[in-house]
Scaffold this active site. Structure first.
Site, short mmCIF file in Angstrom:
data_model
loop_
_atom_site.label_atom_id
_atom_site.label_comp_id
_atom_site.label_asym_id
_atom_site.label_seq_id
_atom_site.Cartn_x
_atom_site.Cartn_y
_atom_site.Cartn_z
N GLY A 54 36.20 47.08 43.86
CA GLY A 54 37.64 47.13 44.12
C GLY A 54 38.02 48.45 44.75
O GLY A 54 37.50 49.51 44.38
N GLY A 104 40.35 51.55 42.02
CA GLY A 104 38.98 51.64 42.55
C GLY A 104 38.81 52.76 43.55
O GLY A 104 37.83 53.52 43.49
N HIS A 141 58.25 38.57 36.86
CA HIS A 141 59.19 39.52 37.45
C HIS A 141 60.53 38.84 37.74
O HIS A 141 60.56 37.76 38.31
CB HIS A 141 58.61 40.08 38.74
N ARG A 151 61.98 43.88 32.33
CA ARG A 151 61.68 42.66 33.10
C ARG A 151 61.60 41.40 32.26
O ARG A 151 62.08 40.35 32.67
CB ARG A 151 60.36 42.85 33.82
N HIS A 154 53.81 37.87 38.04
CA HIS A 154 53.73 39.14 38.78
C HIS A 154 52.58 40.04 38.35
O HIS A 154 51.97 40.72 39.16
CB HIS A 154 55.05 39.87 38.60
N GLU A 203 44.63 47.38 36.75
CA GLU A 203 45.19 46.14 36.22
C GLU A 203 44.09 45.24 35.62
O GLU A 203 44.39 44.33 34.85
CB GLU A 203 45.97 45.41 37.32
N SER A 248 52.55 50.73 36.58
CA SER A 248 51.23 50.18 36.89
C SER A 248 50.51 50.98 37.96
O SER A 248 49.32 51.26 37.85
CB SER A 248 51.36 48.74 37.34
C1 LIG Z 1 54.62 42.72 45.08
C2 LIG Z 1 54.23 43.72 44.04
C3 LIG Z 1 54.97 44.88 43.87
C4 LIG Z 1 54.61 45.82 42.92
N1 LIG Z 1 55.35 46.95 42.79
C5 LIG Z 1 54.99 47.87 41.89
C6 LIG Z 1 55.72 49.09 41.77
O1 LIG Z 1 56.69 49.30 42.47
N2 LIG Z 1 55.29 50.00 40.86
C7 LIG Z 1 54.20 49.79 40.08
O2 LIG Z 1 53.86 50.66 39.30
N3 LIG Z 1 53.49 48.66 40.19
C8 LIG Z 1 53.85 47.70 41.06
N4 LIG Z 1 53.11 46.55 41.17
C9 LIG Z 1 51.88 46.40 40.39
C10 LIG Z 1 50.76 47.22 41.02
O3 LIG Z 1 50.86 47.17 42.41
C11 LIG Z 1 49.38 46.74 40.65
O4 LIG Z 1 49.30 46.48 39.29
C12 LIG Z 1 48.33 47.78 41.00
O5 LIG Z 1 48.46 48.16 42.33
C13 LIG Z 1 46.95 47.28 40.70
O6 LIG Z 1 46.00 48.18 41.24
P1 LIG Z 1 44.47 47.95 41.04
O7 LIG Z 1 43.79 49.06 41.73
O8 LIG Z 1 44.18 47.72 39.61
O9 LIG Z 1 44.15 46.57 41.77
P2 LIG Z 1 44.36 46.06 43.27
O10 LIG Z 1 45.14 46.98 44.10
O11 LIG Z 1 44.80 44.64 43.14
O12 LIG Z 1 42.91 46.09 43.86
C14 LIG Z 1 41.94 45.12 43.58
C15 LIG Z 1 40.72 45.41 44.40
O13 LIG Z 1 39.64 44.64 43.91
C16 LIG Z 1 39.01 43.97 44.96
N5 LIG Z 1 38.42 42.78 44.40
C17 LIG Z 1 38.99 41.84 43.59
N6 LIG Z 1 38.09 40.95 43.19
C18 LIG Z 1 36.91 41.32 43.75
C19 LIG Z 1 35.60 40.81 43.68
N7 LIG Z 1 35.30 39.76 42.96
N8 LIG Z 1 34.64 41.42 44.41
C20 LIG Z 1 34.93 42.53 45.15
N9 LIG Z 1 36.14 43.07 45.20
C21 LIG Z 1 37.12 42.47 44.51
C22 LIG Z 1 40.05 43.77 46.01
O14 LIG Z 1 39.41 43.65 47.25
C23 LIG Z 1 40.84 45.07 45.88
O15 LIG Z 1 40.19 46.07 46.61
C24 LIG Z 1 53.48 45.59 42.11
C25 LIG Z 1 52.75 44.44 42.26
C26 LIG Z 1 53.13 43.49 43.18
C27 LIG Z 1 52.38 42.20 43.24
#
Ligand SMILES: Cc1cc2nc3c(=O)[nH]c(=O)nc-3n(C[C@H](O)[C@H](O)[C@H](O)COP(=O)(O)OP(=O)(O)OC[C@H]3O[C@@H](n4cnc5c(N)ncnc54)[C@H](O)[C@@H]3O)c2cc1C
Ligand code: FES
Lengths: 248, 638
Positions: free
Chosen positions: B40, B45, B266, B330, B401, B425, B440
């Protein structure tokens, strides 16, 4: 509504591609362009054919993944939009729509509408960052940045790296993409220190990747879904000249 | 199995510094002998991979998009929290800790949440150092706004594109390490399984999505940062590619899953308008700073919004929750909207929306000011709906969401499989039963930049002297074979329905029965329904083409296969929790005025589930939450 599609099908980078005709007759005008493509793919799969491969992810116009030429225009006829944000209400009932991949030497076709844009990542790797290790930064408010500077840096930083600028440019230049990053970082104090090195390296990597030269036709700005300004290119040129002159 | 969260002893304020002071280190010369896999490239990540590479660990990083910059974090709009108290309005680490715990309905660990608030201070500094253009005041200082569930302004933002800018900062740090040869980045690769050797995570099996080749990668530790699985509802605010596969396959290899049914719905998404729809678009919660939410007082109102006079409008959030009003958290806001919609007061063509009205703010502050604050959101709204929200209220509706649940991790962010870490997440930690807005992005960044680099080293220091494992190990053979069998199996089904068909059916079932509101009856029916759907999937799925080529239908099919299993666990989880808390609202447990009724006596725990095989029920291992520093209270926002 009824839609007549002419879509570029190409098995892989080496295969010869061609336009293939498809008809769709129950397109809702509220659908997004990609939802229309989903509908077509669903029908193709059920007929035992391979669906049309295209890249997409957020479907909100922010990830920069989707990208295709629609009626000869990057992301389609409406200015300031990505393909995922284009809606069928923009087309007439019975319209014929040409759908082709972004074309540029530096963006080889992978399959159908999918192209390889990793050259952009390599341009960033050449210097599109600030050399700051993680973990122990200084307190953020010790670095004052005026509202205007922050907003102007943001205007450049907003590039989503979709590649429309390259696809629409007759020289397949990556100047808008590269200059957006060069400007974003050169405008703020944190990025100043490496500005000269950065611009030299990024520009030379851009050339190595096979992108063409910018000849100031400004088509890129017109097609950019984020409205990134060509003034960034002017700024990059200025930074480049300055860096070259002062280089020891 | 006794779950040990490994929370350091001592006062709340010193737990993390104590931990850091005592954690084992790895000598810089030895770090290059300890390769790490990070799956990720989202905020979690990318920040982890960059930080670990800077320290000298050889890192291999993966994402399924064509570029690391496109991870879903890029879509986050509203902002990121930090208890900097720049506004001098009474914020502090303690207050942020308290707001977050309360917002999560007291179903998170004190120690984790305190650490989140504590590290929030550094994150803003980190992002600014990387060049993130946060909003600034005219004099040059950082600017803030407010988000749901709090009464201070602690949210930092970069217009409506905060996630994009934070992610670009982390991505650029990652690209720097790639150019230095410290990170090997595999984009367009999907992790399909975890390789566990002698009880420890030692590698992954991934599919190259451009060629279909199955590839093996070995390492001394695996970090899963694959984001949330809210796309399980099909219609959600998430990107199309978001999935639960990596965490689910790790779960089947022995990692426990915690609280999978806690899904944030959401309140401010655009409503669904047709069956063809593939996703729902979020309107940032920051809009609630100036927008007022209402529905008509008369059911089945036919007049246009602007024709309904003030006294015939029901500003139900302001009415029910006077001190938080439109900024109620929310879960509360979503449920209140559902209540009004179900009671027949919904608006819009499908009667499934409520109004978010800016007319008062425009009158008071002027259109220009509103444009400056939310311009990109208003234009996004126009692009999608063709309506002008400066002239008439927006129509919004609740949508799936965010996953508060995920892999169970201890204080070190390690799962129940030694050497397997989960961050962002993808893990369950820090948010409890409901996440407050803007927490988040914070958690994802903090996990990657500031926590994992310490806790992973603590683990790796013990692996230095152990024999190194290579991809020739028989366990790699075995795991790879299972992956190949699954892929070819899916391609050979040759049925009559696509992966999307099953995904949509599953999504609707879950949204109705395990969404905004749940009941024992509904959940039991859902479990049966999911089983039937799963059987149908393996009989009637069609995947065109083969596994040895670019095949996005096969990618979807694999993800839906996992969703069909995750969904069942979600329902078991929701069924077993006989109380209402945060986003988990059990109809049987509510107060006389319809608010959630928590049961601290019996359910003050994290539900961690163990996989016992396809035909067995999952087994619950509760991790009881101890509250040493705060007193549990009723979560009231009125
Ligand atoms: C529309 C929207 C608006 C939001 N706004 C806010 C906000 O304003 N403030 C806030 O705090 N949070 C917000 N959130 C929540 C927040 O964006 C996410 O919870 C956070 O960005 C998650 O980050 P992450 O690095 O855990 O995962 P992600 O950014 O989802 O990254 C996941 C990564 O894993 C990779 N991946 C997934 N499965 C696999 C696999 N099997 N093999 C290889 N790679 C894989 C993907 O390619 C990606 O690189 C929002 C969410 C959404 C949907
Ligand atoms: S799919 Fe993300 S910009 Fe179009």
């Amino acid at each position: 509504m009824k839609i007549h599609l002419k879509i570029w099908r190409q098995k892989d980078a080496k295969a010869k591609g061609k336009l293939v005709d498809y008809m769709l007759d129950q397109v809702d005008h509220h659908m997004s362009f990609l939802e229309m493509m989903d509908t077509l793919n669903e029908q193709l799969i059920l007929k035992g054919e391979m669906p049309v491969e295209f890249d997409h992810d957020c479907r909100e116009g922010i990830c920069g993944t989707c990208g295709m030429m629609i009626n000869g225009q990057a992301h389609g006829p409406v200015p300031g939009l990505t393909a995922c944000q284009l809606h069928m209400r923009e087309f007439e009932d019975g319209a014929t729509i040409y759908v082709e991949p972004f074309r540029a030497t530096a963006f080889p076709v992978k399959r159908d509408l999918k192209v390889d844009r990793s050259a952009f990542d390599r341009i960033i790797q050449a210097g599109g960052f600030i050399t700051a290790n993680t973990g122990q930064p200084v307190e953020a408010n010790t670095l004052l940045i005026t509202h205007e500077t922050a907003e102007s840096a943001f205007d450049s930083a907003a590039c989503i790296g979709c590649g429309a600028c390259v696809a629409t440019c007759k020289n397949s230049s990556a100047a808008l993409f590269t200059s957006a990053k060069v400007s974003h970082l050169a405008k703020i104090p944190q990025g100043e220190k490496e500005a000269a090195k950065r611009v030299l390296k990024m520009v030379s990597r851009m050339d190595e990747e096979g992108f063409g030269h910018c000849s100031n036709t400004e088509a890129c700005e017109v097609e950019c879904p984020q409205g990134i300004s060509v003034l960034n290119i002017a700024r990059m040129n200025w930074e480049y000249t300055k860096a070259n002159l002062l280089k020891d | 199995m006794e779950l040990d969260a490994k929370i350091p002893a001592g006062p709340l304020e010193t737990k993390w510094s104590q931990y850091k002071a005592q954690a084992k280190l790895v000598n810089p010369a030895n770090r290059k002998k300890l390769p790490v896999i990070v799956v990720g490239t989202g905020l979690a990540g990318a920040s982890a991979a960059a930080s670990l590479a800077e320290q000298g660990y050889p890192v291999t990083s993966f994402c399924f998009q064509d570029s690391a910059r496109r991870a879903h974090s890029v879509a986050a709009q509203g902002g990121v929290n930090a208890a900097k108290n720049y506004q001098n309005d009474g914020d502090s680490v303690y207050r942020m800790f308290y707001d977050t715990l309360k917002g999560g309905d007291f179903r998170a660990r004190e120690a984790n949440v305190y650490r989140l608030a504590e590290c929030s201070l550094n994150l803003i500094d980190q992002a600014v150092a990387q060049g993130v253009p946060f909003a600034r005041e005219y004099g040059g200082y950082l600017s803030n706004r407010s988000f749901g569930g709090v009464q201070v302004s602690r949210t930092f933002y970069a217009r409506g594109q905060t996630g994009q800018q934070l992610l670009l900062g982390a991505y650029q740090a990652l690209m720097r390490q790639v150019s230095l040869g410290k990170v090997n980045l595999y984009s367009r690769h999907e992790m399909l399984d975890l390789v566990v050797i002698e009880g420890k995570a030692k590698g992954i099996i991934a599919r190259n999505l451009d060629t279909g080749l199955i590839e093996r990668f070995a390492a001394e530790a695996v970090v899963i940062a694959t984001g949330g699985f809210g796309k399980i509802y099909y219609l959600s605010t998430l990107a199309m590619g978001c999935n639960g596969s990596a965490i689910w396959r790790a779960h089947k290899r022995g990692a426990l899953m915690a609280c999978p049914s806690w899904t944030q719905i959401h309140p401010t998404s655009l409503p669904q308008s047709g069956d063809y729809q593939s996703k729902l678009t979020l309107m940032s919660e920051s809009l609630r700073n100036d927008g007022r939410i209402w529905v008509p007082q008369l059911p089945d109102e036919q007049r246009a919004a602007n024709d309904i006079p003030e006294q015939e409008r029901d500003y139900y959030l302001e009415r029910r929750y006077p001190s938080f009003g439109n900024l109620a958290p929310r879960d509360i806001s979503s449920r209140a909207a559902k209540e009004r919609i179900d009671a027949g007061f919904g608006v819009g063509a499908q009667r499934n929306a409520v109004y978010l009205d800016f007319s008062k703010a425009i009158k008071e502050q002027g259109k220009e000011k509103i444009k400056e604050k939310y311009g990109n959101l208003f234009s996004m709204y126009k692009k999608i709906t063709a309506d002008d929200a400066y002239a008439a209220p927006m129509k919004i509706s609740p949508a799936a969401h965010f996953s508060m649940g995920g892999l169970w991790v201890d204080y070190e962010l390690m799962t129940t499989i030694p050497g397997l870490f989960a961050i962002g997440e993808a893990n369950f930690a820090d948010h409890g039963a409901n996440r407050l807005g803007a927490n988040s992005l914070l958690q994802a960044c903090v996990d990657g930049y500031f926590i994992l680099p310490y806790t992973l080293a603590n683990y790796l220091s013990g692996e230095l002297k152990k024999e190194k494992i290579t991809t020739d190990h028989p366990e790699f053979d075995r795991t790879e074979k299972e992956v190949v069998t699954q892929l070819t199996g899916l391609c050979e089904l040759k049925g009559t329905k696509t992966a999307d068909y099953f995904h949509k059916k599953l999504g609707k079932l879950l949204y109705d029965k395990c969404g905004l509101s749940r009941s024992a009856e509904g959940l039991t029916a859902a479990i049966e329904g999911i089983k039937i759907l799963r059987t149908a999937f393996y009989k009637d799925l069609i995947v065109p083409g083969t596994a040895g080529e670019i095949n996005s239908e096969l990618e979807k099919a694999g993800r839906v296969a996992d969703y069909l299993e995750i969904a069942e666990l979600m329902c078991h989880d929701a069924l077993s929790r006989e109380e209402s808390c945060g986003a988990h609202f059990r109809e049987e447990y509510q107060t006389a005025d319809g608010e959630a009724l928590r049961d601290d006596e019996n359910y003050c725990y994290v539900s961690a589930w163990e996989w016992r095989g396809k035909n067995s029920l999952p087994v619950l291992h509760p991790e009881h939450l101890k509250f040493e520093f705060i007193k549990l209270s009723v979560r009231s926002y009125s």
